[in-house]
Design a protein around this motif. Sequence first.
Motif, PDB file in Angstrom:
ATOM      1  N   GLU A 167       0.805  -1.221   0.000  1.00 49.02           N
ATOM      2  CA  GLU A 167       0.000   0.000   0.000  1.00 49.02           C
ATOM      3  C   GLU A 167       0.838   1.271   0.000  1.00 49.02           C
ATOM      4  O   GLU A 167       0.332   2.348  -0.296  1.00 49.02           O
ATOM      5  N   PRO A 178      -5.392   7.817   2.485  1.00 50.35           N
ATOM      6  CA  PRO A 178      -4.170   7.582   1.700  1.00 50.35           C
ATOM      7  C   PRO A 178      -2.945   7.731   2.597  1.00 50.35           C
ATOM      8  O   PRO A 178      -2.968   8.463   3.585  1.00 50.35           O
ATOM      9  N   SER A 235      -3.505  13.910   0.764  1.00 45.32           N
ATOM     10  CA  SER A 235      -4.244  13.897  -0.496  1.00 45.32           C
ATOM     11  C   SER A 235      -4.592  15.288  -0.998  1.00 45.32           C
ATOM     12  O   SER A 235      -4.955  15.451  -2.154  1.00 45.32           O
ATOM     13  N   ASN A 275      -5.622  15.362   4.839  1.00 49.79           N
ATOM     14  CA  ASN A 275      -5.546  13.981   4.383  1.00 49.79           C
ATOM     15  C   ASN A 275      -6.981  13.470   4.353  1.00 49.79           C
ATOM     16  O   ASN A 275      -7.537  13.071   5.373  1.00 49.79           O
ATOM     17  N   HIS A 301     -10.633   8.636   1.291  1.00 52.61           N
ATOM     18  CA  HIS A 301     -11.081   8.186  -0.008  1.00 52.61           C
ATOM     19  C   HIS A 301     -12.038   7.002   0.194  1.00 52.61           C
ATOM     20  O   HIS A 301     -12.097   6.427   1.277  1.00 52.61           O
ATOM     21  N   ASN A 312      -5.756   0.350   0.321  1.00 53.95           N
ATOM     22  CA  ASN A 312      -5.379   1.114  -0.862  1.00 53.95           C
ATOM     23  C   ASN A 312      -5.949   0.375  -2.064  1.00 53.95           C
ATOM     24  O   ASN A 312      -5.757  -0.828  -2.193  1.00 53.95           O
TER      25      ASN A 312
END
Length: 553
Positions: A71, A314, A318, A521, A524, A539
């Motif tokens: 990842e 992530p 990000s 951050n 997602h 990930n």
Amino acid sequence: MKYRCHVRFLALFLALLLFIPVLSGCNKGPQSVVIGTSFDVNGYRPWSPFVNPYTNGLHLLIYDALFTIDEYGFAQPSIVREYEQDDLVYTLTLQEGVKFHNGAALTSADVADTLLRLIYVHATRSPETLQKFEKLEKIELVSKYQMKFHLNAPDMMFLQALTFGITPAYNPNKVTEDPWPREIERKSLQLVYLRVNQNQQTADVIEAAYSKTPPIGSGPWKIDEKSYDNFINVNSPVKLELSRNDQYWKGNVAIEKITLQQLKNGPYEINGYLLSKTMDISPWTSPLWGDLSQMEYFSKFKSAEHLNLIQYLPSTTSQRLHFSKISGTESEHLVRQAIAYAIDREALLLAQTEQDGSTGVVTQQYLTPEHPWYFELKNPYEYNEEKAKELLAEAEYDKSIVITATSLTNDLDRWLKTPVAKELNRQLNEVGIELTWVPVYEAREAKAMQLQTIPMFDPNSLYANMTSPNRQQLEYFNEDSAFVQSLEEMMNSTEVEIQKQKYQEALQEIHEQAYTVPLINEYHYYAYNNRIQGLELTNPNQIFVDLWQATLK
């Protein structure tokens, strides 16, 4: 008495027959999975063994690779049992007992043959692939299961490039001639068992041979022959089926069949397919963060009972601000630092949540603490409006220093109406700074100091920028700057600790100059059908590794 015993035994035997399927069905999971994908990736099929160096792609379902990518973007052994590095020489020992779908043993000769076909056949249509192996000078076949790669210069990403799918040697009859030990000079343009002509006529022969019959790998699933025959004889194929490899060397594969479903419009069809249950999983992140129209599906995904919506952070920040255009004024670094102090990250995160329902954490760091190369930046720019005004006064800032900002989408008018854009404008207006917004596609034409979001500043992306011909993200740094010099030293070292040290020095330098300002951050999201069990998806790049690992349980 014997009769009664026989009856009891028969009844017990029938009961066991009925009970065994119940037990086996408890953790069995789905018998088939539908994966949505595009059938064309830069002119190649996405399951081609050669398409995805540096990534875990669809090819991992059909082929085994020397390494997979974790990842954080680093190589982890797969077919490789153990390896060691001695300066510019990598010695790899392969797992024994690995067999291709046709029953042949996978050896070091197959690895070398596949790699050289990748370099001299596949790379004729994919020049960027060739760059990944430009420092490879010689392959040495030490034994049936051991080989050495000799480089002519340090390459910190060499192991990451060894993620191509391994296929049988082009001329398998030669394998019986005991080719070990054997040295293969790269410059000779020689495959292990076949010379490639300069005019690539031989390359055409090889490609034809690998397209008439289903490609062979050693992975957990194999391409179904009938499905493949239909696939290559239909003008617009819509699916390809994979069947379980019952002899897979890592263990029993639970999912019997995988169907690759064509998505003609790429990732923009994902949401509809997932919501309609006609697709179970996709290689793309969905809903797609950063695309406002895609994020409108967010609430639908959360409420869909048949979907798992995975939220993950992530490993690198990000969302950040990046100054990629230089105005040329001596005091420009003070203006950048002022902007860094003027940003209220907590308020931006609230605006982001209001905008599309996504959340995250504010950050001053480029990497999460879990990342192997994490370090604490010195002197972070905490929110301080008065400090920002002081720096602007020291810089003698006036409106002649134009600051151009790019939207996150090409739909600039829509972006400017979003809570995030409004909040960012408000914060900078508070200290006297005005932003001139331009669409993404015009950003590189702007001739002023430019404020924008950029891809991740992780070790792999920095290395990719340093090795790309135009160094797009680095083109506005002086080649003799401390930042670029540290990256050059990072790339040219074979010691991981030195690589980490130089990476940290490089990021600390761009932080000191406020070239890049970490902000949020952001979480997602990834969605897949919840009948597939065992996917962690820290990930999305891990999805296919997770899939075959989960199905082995």
